[in-house]
Design a protein around this motif. Structure first.
Motif, PDB file in Angstrom:
ATOM      1  N   THR A   1      -1.715   5.943   2.864  1.00 15.86           N
ATOM      2  CA  THR A   1      -2.953   5.263   3.242  1.00 15.86           C
ATOM      3  C   THR A   1      -3.482   5.787   4.581  1.00 15.86           C
ATOM      4  O   THR A   1      -2.730   5.945   5.535  1.00 15.86           O
TER       5      THR A   1
ATOM      6  N   TYR B   1      -7.376   5.301   4.976  1.00 13.23           N
ATOM      7  CA  TYR B   1      -8.724   4.733   4.961  1.00 13.23           C
ATOM      8  C   TYR B   1      -9.822   5.799   5.041  1.00 13.23           C
ATOM      9  O   TYR B   1     -10.852   5.594   5.670  1.00 13.23           O
TER      10      TYR B   1
ATOM     11  N   TYR C   1      -9.121  -1.061   0.545  1.00 10.81           N
ATOM     12  CA  TYR C   1     -10.064  -0.057   1.047  1.00 10.81           C
ATOM     13  C   TYR C   1     -11.486  -0.604   1.036  1.00 10.81           C
ATOM     14  O   TYR C   1     -12.244  -0.426   2.004  1.00 10.81           O
TER      15      TYR C   1
ATOM     16  N   GLU D   1      -4.666  -1.373  -3.753  1.00  7.62           N
ATOM     17  CA  GLU D   1      -5.055  -0.364  -2.764  1.00  7.62           C
ATOM     18  C   GLU D   1      -6.577  -0.256  -2.688  1.00  7.62           C
ATOM     19  O   GLU D   1      -7.167  -0.228  -1.602  1.00  7.62           O
TER      20      GLU D   1
ATOM     21  N   LEU E   1       0.831  -1.192   0.000  1.00  9.49           N
ATOM     22  CA  LEU E   1       0.000   0.000   0.000  1.00  9.49           C
ATOM     23  C   LEU E   1       0.872   1.251   0.000  1.00  9.49           C
ATOM     24  O   LEU E   1       2.024   1.222   0.402  1.00  9.49           O
TER      25      LEU E   1
ATOM     26  N   ASP F   1      -9.674   9.216  -0.460  1.00  3.59           N
ATOM     27  CA  ASP F   1      -8.383   8.677  -0.905  1.00  3.59           C
ATOM     28  C   ASP F   1      -8.522   7.884  -2.198  1.00  3.59           C
ATOM     29  O   ASP F   1      -7.604   7.858  -3.023  1.00  3.59           O
TER      30      ASP F   1
END
Length: 374
Positions: A167, A169, A204, A200, A163, A173
């Motif tokens: 990152t 969350y 998520y 990624e 990732l 994003d």
């Protein structure tokens, strides 16, 4: 306040006979080419955007980036070289007199800036744009060397999982990261960019998508905020549009996209749009999130991800409704102001409604590109 651009023609089109429910035939006021020229010209004439007007911006902000990108895609699809030249000339000072406005790629909201020079390279073949854009794309997977060691250690934990170190969350994003990486793939042809964007996205989705297909603003803000969900809808659409069919994560991402679109179908209001809080009928109509949903729906129908007979009427109704909020200057009304997360539903319901905010201008241009694309 609602400003009607297209008048009675749009109102009548909402009730057009079934045989005219498509994404090609429009009353003049809702014609994507007409609206595109108006909104793109408005962007060309606008000063650089600031979150706190009238103060000058300290750097280019992501709403301006996203509107710039939309204007570039409109220039391409409309074959408007004069518009492309204007958008290019708007960028050139970043190499000289406005160099201080180029954001540092240390955050997802700053990194998405790289999308614009990469798109400029696609259309102009000027390698200077490519070099700048790729610095931003590569920086998302490269920890800044001047970070404190404790920060580096926390970032490395993300990199070890494949990732980006950026990152966090948050739902937005998944536009800011996947948009830039998808564009880097389109420019270079190197699979690592699109493959890591897909990885990624899947992480998520596995982490934050709810059972109904929608997304909370954040774990500590358990509300289905419109624009936040719009970033996810647009991000999945952009990623799927670029993602090779042999990517192993594609089926799961497509399934999550379809799950979200089915939920949006359920919550579409009688007027064709969606609320500031999607599942709260008492919340006010919000156009930036609605435009992002409309873009995702149009893209899904155009690419065959969604059943055309089921979703074309939804997308058409939404587009016609959106046009009704655009005034003669090319500014769209009912745009939620910049919004942080908060564990208070009244906070979202009380957010200011702005006209001409680039959070709303951008997805209108995305919709236009999707509608005009063959």
């Amino acid at each position: 306040m609602r400003s009607i651009l297209s008048g009675i023609a749009v109102s009548l089109a909402l009730y057009a006979p079934a045989q005219h429910i498509d994404l090609k035939n429009w009353p003049e006021g809702a014609n994507p080419m007409t609206v595109g020229r108006l909104v793109a010209q408005r962007f060309v004439e606008s000063p650089h955007n600031s979150f706190k007007p009238p103060a000058p911006p300290k750097s280019i902000t992501y709403p301006e980036v996203c509107t710039w990108y939309g204007a570039l895609k409109f220039a391409e699809i409309s074959q408007d070289k004069a518009l492309l030249d204007k958008l290019t000339q708007r960028f050139m000072p970043f190499f000289d007199t406005e160099k201080h406005l180029v954001p540092r790629p240390w955050h997802v909201d700053f990194a998405v800036f790289g999308t614009v020079p990469l798109e400029l390279f696609r259309q102009t073949k000027n390698k200077t744009f490519r070099e700048m854009g790729m610095r931003f794309a590569d920086a998302q997977w490269s920890i800044p060397i001047d970070s404190p060691q404790t920060v580096k250690d926390s970032y490395q934990k993300f990199l070890d999982k494949g990732l980006t170190w950026q990152t966090r969350y948050w739902i937005d994003d998944m536009y800011m990261i996947t948009m830039l990486q998808s564009k880097a793939f389109q420019v270079t042809g190197k699979r690592k960019y699109i493959d890591r964007a897909a990885h990624e996205m899947l992480v998520y989705l596995d982490t934050i998508q709810k059972e109904n297909g929608l997304f909370y603003h954040a774990p500590d803000a358990p509300f289905f905020w419109g624009r936040g969900n719009g970033w996810m809808a647009a991000g999945m659409s952009e990623l799927l549009s670029a993602l090779p069919k042999d990517n192993l994560n594609r089926p799961a991402i497509l399934a999550s996209y379809k799950k979200m679109m089915a939920s949006l179908k359920k919550y579409q209001r009688e007027d064709g749009l969606w609320g500031q809080l999607i599942d709260r009928p008492e919340s006010w109509v919000e156009t930036s999130g609605s435009a992002m949903f409309t873009y995702a729906l149009i893209t899904g129908v155009r690419n065959g991800w969604l059943d055309a007979s089921e979703y074309t009427p939804i997308a058409r109704k939404a587009w016609l409704a959106l046009v009704g909020y655009i005034n003669k200057e090319g500014d769209i009304a009912n745009v939620c102001e910049g919004t942080n997360r908060k564990n208070d539903d009244q906070y979202y319901l009380d957010r200011k409604q702005k006209t001409g905010d680039m959070h709303g201008q951008a997805p209108i241009l995305w919709c236009i590109y999707a509608l005009l694309k063959k």
